[in-house]
Scaffold this motif. Structure first.
Motif, short mmCIF file in Angstrom:
data_model
loop_
_atom_site.label_atom_id
_atom_site.label_comp_id
_atom_site.label_asym_id
_atom_site.label_seq_id
_atom_site.Cartn_x
_atom_site.Cartn_y
_atom_site.Cartn_z
N ASP A 5 0.82 -1.21 0.00
CA ASP A 5 0.00 0.00 0.00
C ASP A 5 0.85 1.26 0.00
OD1 ASP A 5 -2.30 -1.51 0.10
OD2 ASP A 5 -2.43 -1.41 2.29
N HIS A 6 2.13 1.16 0.34
CA HIS A 6 3.01 2.33 0.48
C HIS A 6 4.14 2.33 -0.55
CE1 HIS A 6 1.16 3.64 4.18
NE2 HIS A 6 1.23 2.42 4.63
N GLU A 7 4.07 1.50 -1.57
CA GLU A 7 5.19 1.39 -2.49
C GLU A 7 5.56 2.71 -3.15
OE1 GLU A 7 4.61 -1.81 -5.17
OE2 GLU A 7 4.88 -3.32 -3.62
N ALA A 8 4.59 3.60 -3.32
CA ALA A 8 4.87 4.88 -3.97
C ALA A 8 5.62 5.84 -3.05
CB ALA A 8 3.58 5.53 -4.43
N ILE A 9 5.65 5.56 -1.77
CA ILE A 9 6.33 6.43 -0.82
C ILE A 9 7.76 5.91 -0.63
CG2 ILE A 9 6.35 7.30 1.54
CD1 ILE A 9 3.32 6.87 1.56
N PHE A 10 8.71 6.78 -0.89
CA PHE A 10 10.11 6.40 -0.76
C PHE A 10 10.65 6.85 0.59
CE2 PHE A 10 9.43 6.38 -5.26
CZ PHE A 10 10.21 5.34 -5.71
N CYS A 11 11.59 6.09 1.08
CA CYS A 11 12.29 6.46 2.30
C CYS A 11 13.23 7.63 2.00
CB CYS A 11 13.09 5.24 2.79
SG CYS A 11 14.04 5.57 4.28
N SER A 12 13.65 8.34 3.02
CA SER A 12 14.57 9.45 2.83
C SER A 12 15.91 8.98 2.27
CB SER A 12 14.79 10.21 4.14
OG SER A 12 15.29 9.34 5.13
N CYS A 13 16.22 7.68 2.41
CA CYS A 13 17.47 7.14 1.85
C CYS A 13 17.31 6.78 0.37
CB CYS A 13 17.95 5.93 2.65
SG CYS A 13 17.03 4.42 2.35
N GLY A 14 16.08 6.87 -0.14
CA GLY A 14 15.83 6.58 -1.55
C GLY A 14 15.26 5.20 -1.81
N ALA A 15 15.26 4.35 -0.81
CA ALA A 15 14.73 3.00 -0.98
C ALA A 15 13.21 3.02 -0.91
CB ALA A 15 15.28 2.08 0.11
N HIS A 16 12.57 2.02 -1.48
CA HIS A 16 11.12 1.94 -1.38
C HIS A 16 10.65 0.57 -0.88
CE1 HIS A 16 11.83 0.33 -5.42
NE2 HIS A 16 10.75 -0.40 -5.21
N GLU A 17 11.56 -0.30 -0.54
CA GLU A 17 11.16 -1.59 0.01
C GLU A 17 11.13 -1.53 1.53
OE1 GLU A 17 12.70 -5.25 -1.64
OE2 GLU A 17 13.72 -4.04 -3.16
N LEU A 52 4.77 4.36 11.01
CA LEU A 52 3.58 3.91 11.72
C LEU A 52 2.39 4.57 11.01
CD1 LEU A 52 2.50 2.36 14.20
CD2 LEU A 52 2.70 4.48 15.48
N PRO A 53 1.53 3.77 10.36
CA PRO A 53 0.38 4.36 9.66
C PRO A 53 -0.47 5.22 10.60
CG PRO A 53 0.60 2.04 9.12
CD PRO A 53 1.57 2.32 10.23
N ASP A 54 -1.12 6.24 10.04
CA ASP A 54 -1.90 7.19 10.84
C ASP A 54 -2.93 6.51 11.74
OD1 ASP A 54 -0.51 9.33 9.82
OD2 ASP A 54 -2.03 9.84 8.32
#
Length: 83
Positions: A5-17, A52-54
């Protein structure tokens, strides 16, 4: 909510997994401490950043409010707390 559900959101390090993990969260207010163990979260597999999801964040805050009212130090498991 799943990791996909969050694949489009990237981590600040650039990873998305991300992987599903359970971690302890702590709150301290007015000299009182509450710990909730085994809170379900998502963790970046590269850098370890946590999400942590809202809807879980709001539920966790409600648990902290109740736990902080009952004792100076409270510890509870996520799965043992009622929604």
């Amino acid at each position: 909510m799943s990791v996909s559900d969050h694949e489009a959101i990237f981590c600040s390090c650039g990873a998305h997994e991300r992987r599903l993990v359970r971690r302890a969260r702590l709150a301290e207010r007015d000299g009182r401490v509450a710990v909730v163990r085994d809170v379900p979260m998502e963790e970046c597999i590269v850098c370890g950043e946590l999400w942590l999801p809202d809807h879980l964040s709001e539920r966790l805050d409600g648990h902290f409010i109740r736990l902080l009212d009952i004792a100076e130090v409270s510890v509870a498991r996520w799965d043992d707390l009622r929604p």
